[in-house]
Design a protein around this motif. Structure first.
Motif, PDB file in Angstrom:
ATOM      1  N   GLY A 396       0.661  -1.026  -0.050  1.00  0.00           N
ATOM      2  CA  GLY A 396      -0.182  -0.162  -0.518  1.00  0.00           C
ATOM      3  C   GLY A 396       1.142   1.317  -0.284  1.00  0.00           C
ATOM      4  O   GLY A 396       0.444   2.579  -0.377  1.00  0.00           O
ATOM      5  N   TYR A 397       2.141   1.225  -0.097  1.00  0.00           N
ATOM      6  CA  TYR A 397       3.151   2.522  -0.003  1.00  0.00           C
ATOM      7  C   TYR A 397       3.245   2.720  -1.682  1.00  0.00           C
ATOM      8  O   TYR A 397       2.916   2.430  -2.626  1.00  0.00           O
ATOM      9  N   GLY A 403       9.717  11.005  -4.245  1.00  0.00           N
ATOM     10  CA  GLY A 403      10.113   9.969  -4.512  1.00  0.00           C
ATOM     11  C   GLY A 403      10.157   8.794  -3.371  1.00  0.00           C
ATOM     12  O   GLY A 403      10.298   7.598  -3.919  1.00  0.00           O
ATOM     13  N   ILE A 404      10.298   9.509  -2.784  1.00  0.00           N
ATOM     14  CA  ILE A 404       9.729   7.899  -1.275  1.00  0.00           C
ATOM     15  C   ILE A 404       9.135   7.536  -1.016  1.00  0.00           C
ATOM     16  O   ILE A 404       7.769   8.288  -1.401  1.00  0.00           O
ATOM     17  N   MET A 405       8.991   6.429  -0.674  1.00  0.00           N
ATOM     18  CA  MET A 405       8.034   5.612  -0.846  1.00  0.00           C
ATOM     19  C   MET A 405       6.824   5.631   0.030  1.00  0.00           C
ATOM     20  O   MET A 405       7.031   5.911   1.420  1.00  0.00           O
ATOM     21  N   ALA A 406       5.867   5.870   0.758  1.00  0.00           N
ATOM     22  CA  ALA A 406       4.788   6.714   1.827  1.00  0.00           C
ATOM     23  C   ALA A 406       3.911   6.077   1.374  1.00  0.00           C
ATOM     24  O   ALA A 406       3.123   5.205   0.779  1.00  0.00           O
ATOM     25  N   PRO A 411       6.046   8.805   4.780  1.00  0.00           N
ATOM     26  CA  PRO A 411       7.512   8.359   4.115  1.00  0.00           C
ATOM     27  C   PRO A 411       8.188   7.051   4.967  1.00  0.00           C
ATOM     28  O   PRO A 411       8.002   7.644   6.538  1.00  0.00           O
ATOM     29  N   VAL A 412       8.445   6.502   4.288  1.00  0.00           N
ATOM     30  CA  VAL A 412       9.966   5.352   4.697  1.00  0.00           C
ATOM     31  C   VAL A 412      10.674   6.306   4.563  1.00  0.00           C
ATOM     32  O   VAL A 412      11.819   6.807   4.153  1.00  0.00           O
ATOM     33  N   SER A 413      10.811   6.081   6.422  1.00  0.00           N
ATOM     34  CA  SER A 413      12.341   7.309   6.157  1.00  0.00           C
ATOM     35  C   SER A 413      12.779   6.892   7.758  1.00  0.00           C
ATOM     36  O   SER A 413      12.705   6.291   8.959  1.00  0.00           O
ATOM     37  N   PHE A 414      13.958   6.823   8.045  1.00  0.00           N
ATOM     38  CA  PHE A 414      15.188   6.068   9.117  1.00  0.00           C
ATOM     39  C   PHE A 414      16.059   6.325   9.037  1.00  0.00           C
ATOM     40  O   PHE A 414      16.961   6.915   8.115  1.00  0.00           O
ATOM     41  N   ALA A 439      15.880   1.937  -3.465  1.00  0.00           N
ATOM     42  CA  ALA A 439      14.686   1.337  -3.547  1.00  0.00           C
ATOM     43  C   ALA A 439      13.548   2.805  -2.740  1.00  0.00           C
ATOM     44  O   ALA A 439      12.593   1.716  -2.371  1.00  0.00           O
ATOM     45  N   GLY A 440      14.031   4.050  -2.736  1.00  0.00           N
ATOM     46  CA  GLY A 440      12.507   4.913  -2.723  1.00  0.00           C
ATOM     47  C   GLY A 440      12.331   4.948  -0.871  1.00  0.00           C
ATOM     48  O   GLY A 440      11.507   5.453  -0.318  1.00  0.00           O
ATOM     49  N   MET A 441      13.746   4.727  -0.291  1.00  0.00           N
ATOM     50  CA  MET A 441      13.570   5.219   1.130  1.00  0.00           C
ATOM     51  C   MET A 441      14.700   6.225   1.751  1.00  0.00           C
ATOM     52  O   MET A 441      15.597   6.614   1.157  1.00  0.00           O
ATOM     53  N   ASP A 442      14.253   6.954   2.449  1.00  0.00           N
ATOM     54  CA  ASP A 442      15.056   8.160   3.409  1.00  0.00           C
ATOM     55  C   ASP A 442      15.473   7.608   4.059  1.00  0.00           C
ATOM     56  O   ASP A 442      14.972   7.641   5.284  1.00  0.00           O
ATOM     57  N   VAL A 443      16.697   7.842   3.659  1.00  0.00           N
ATOM     58  CA  VAL A 443      17.619   7.442   5.251  1.00  0.00           C
ATOM     59  C   VAL A 443      19.006   7.448   5.019  1.00  0.00           C
ATOM     60  O   VAL A 443      19.442   8.482   4.005  1.00  0.00           O
TER      61      VAL A 443
END
Length: 575
Positions: A396-397, A403-406, A411-414, A439-443
């Motif tokens: 469901g993201y 461009g970050i998967m949310a 958003p997916v951020s870590f 892969a679209g993650m905010d890292v």
């Protein structure tokens, strides 16, 4: 109990210290490869073995360590690091509960256990009507430094503190102690009779490390060792002469109360140092060993006067340590996407470039690939950025305007927490970061010093770390620590897996029991995605010429010292 451990820097704490890309090839063997099942593990041992009687009596050994404390209770989560284990082994052989020796047991190079007769002269087990009775004969001379005898009270207190009934006691895992029904005196206080609610195997799951009777409350156990080593509650061939918190050093000398074999050395000095500082310290003769597990470190240490290289296998498994209790990683789909996005070979290529070391992808946190019981349990076969995005999309993201998967606007951020100042540590964390970002993650990177390791890991103050654990020869203890829902640090699991874990400890046959443990790991990894193995890695030590009985030792010692009473200097060598 498995200890958090580092792969690269001087510290034996917990982060993977991985190498930066760089040219050049170090000297030494033209090629060294990790052994697989059935391989010759003698190729992975290098200690310059000498008889103690043939060494110069006396002398000083100085070693660097990534962190000293801040908590010295190795049974607690905050104190559960390989740094702590390495530091405490010479002075507290009674209590060290990881590595090749501790309490009632000691391991050989291949991981076979036998009683440690300094403490337990004999251990016998009998199973009858589904119950087990273990009879332990304690060495009559065994005594804590404060004069308290090591007797049935010690064993009873060890069980009471570790059995897991009091949830306020910050133990790492109850392990086999959860199945103990009673601990009582036999013919006298130096004979212990242990009964269990079900059979417990392997037997060394019990009393591989003892706890002084004075450590008998949650307060003492949890906080009583913060900044306090408590030498009076120890027992070992050395004793603490001085703990200098300002200079960050610990000095140890032979223990005049020790009843076992007397040590060769007259002094051991530990110095807390960041990894980069150990390079200059070794080259200048200030410390007597330094690891060369990264290409940058190897090239800087190579050619040091009066030194040699000792190479072998590191008993480590890890790379992906995810804190599922953090909001950013609470969704299993995010954790699965991380596992999917990681290119493990690319990380190993960064880590091992120029070190003349090669290994295949390892798929177990619990056993080394050379174990006869090993199987590959890594839960993802189709990997890469696109595959990871699909995992998130299916959950469901969708990509936001950056461009970050949310999902639901979040958003997916870590952060990836990185320890130490070795440049290869940063390079590898950045490699993982880029793989996850693709892969679209905010890292982002959370940079910490090595000395912060115990606080950060023990306090679970991280999202992701490139870290792992020491590896033992049997998976039974590890499977409960890592995958039982009541004991693993993420609280992940279920009743079905918990029941399988409880049952497997009753299996007497080593092969059958370990196979069952590996199946539990496979199911847990496929369902929960909390820890994953990226690599194992080599053990590479630069050592002062003439230092005997020190180096890669497999299961006999995770800290490169097979026996603290026999380590010393060859005659005519540096003292």
């Amino acid at each position: 109990m498995k200890k958090y451990t580092t792969i690269g820097g001087v510290a034996l704490a917990a982060t993977l210290m991985l190498t930066a890309c760089g040219g050049g090839t170090p000297s030494g063997p033209a090629s060294q490869k990790a052994e697989e099942s059935g391989g010759d593990i003698s190729k992975l041992i290098s200690v310059n073995a000498k008889e103690a009687k043939d060494l110069e009596q006396g002398g000083t050994l100085t070693l660097g360590v990534g962190s000293i404390g801040p908590d010295f209770n190795g049974f607690s989560n905050v104190g559960n690091s390989a740094d702590n284990s390495a530091l405490m082994t010479p002075v507290n052989t009674a209590s060290i509960n990881s590595g090749g020796i501790g309490g009632c047991w000691k391991l050989d190079f291949d991981g076979k256990a036998e009683p440690n007769k300094d403490f337990c002269e004999d251990v016998k087990s009998e199973v009858k009507d589904g119950k087990q009775t273990v009879t332990i004969k304690i060495n009559d001379k065994a005594t804590w430094n404060d004069g308290t005898p090591i007797d049935v009270k010690t064993f009873e207190n060890t069980w009471n503190m570790l059995k897991g009934e009091d949830k306020s006691i910050d133990i790492v895992t109850a392990g086999a102690y959860a199945f103990v029904d009673s601990v009582k005196a036999g013919a006298n206080d130096k004979e212990v009779i242990v009964t269990t609610t079900q059979p417990v195997f392997p037997l060394e799951g019990l009393f591989f490390g003892l706890i002084h009777p004075a450590i008998n409350t949650p307060e003492i156990f949890n906080t009583g060792f913060a900044g306090n080593m408590h030498p009076e509650w120890m027992a070992g061939p050395f004793k603490v002469e001085n703990y200098d918190t300002t200079a960050k050093t610990v000095t140890m000398v032979p223990n005049d109360k020790w009843w076992g074999q007397k040590p060769v050395l007259e002094k051991v000095i530990w110095r807390q140092m960041e990894p980069s500082a150990t390079i200059a310290a070794f080259k200048n003769g200030e410390i007597d060993a330094a690891n060369g597990r990264t290409l940058g470190r190897y090239k800087q240490l190579e050619g040091t006067t009066n030194s040699e290289v000792r190479r072998g296998q590191r008993l480590f498994a890890g790379g992906l340590n995810l804190n599922a209790k953090r909001p950013a990683l609470s969704d299993v789909a995010v954790r699965k996407a991380i596992f999917t996005a990681v290119d493990r070979k690319a990380i190993r290529d960064v880590r091992f470039n120029g070190l003349n070391w090669s290994e295949e992808s390892s798929g177990s946190m619990m056993l080394m690939p050379f174990s006869e019981y090993y199987q590959d349990n890594y839960p993802v076969k189709d990997t890469g950025a696109d595959a990871a995005k699909k995992v998130l999309t299916d959950a469901g993201y969708t990509a936001n305007d950056k461009g970050i998967m949310a999902k639901d606007g979040v958003p997916v951020s870590f952060k990836i927490t990185n320890f130490g100042d070795d440049p290869t540590t940063a390079a590898t964390s950045q490699t993982l970061q880029k793989q996850l970002q693709a892969a679209g993650m905010d890292v982002s990177i959370d940079q910490r010093g090595d000395a912060d390791f115990g606080k950060v890991i023990g306090g679970r103050e991280f999202d992701v770390t490139i870290s792992g654990y020491t590896v033992g020869p049997d998976a039974t203890d590890a499977v409960k620590q890592y995958y039982d829902s009541a004991t693993n640090e993420n609280g992940l699991g279920d009743a079905e897996l918990d029941a399988e874990i409880k049952r497997l400890a009753t299996i007497a046959d080593d092969a059958e029991r370990n196979k069952a443990a590996m199946e539990v790991e496979k199911k847990h990894m496929e369902k929960y995605f909390s820890m994953g193995t990226v690599l194992n890695g080599p053990e590479i030590q630069f050592v002062r010429t003439g230092l005997a009985n020190y180096g890669p030792s497999l299961f006999k010692s995770l800290s490169n010292v097979p026996d603290w009473t026999t380590i010393g200097w060859e005659k005519g060598a540096k003292k």
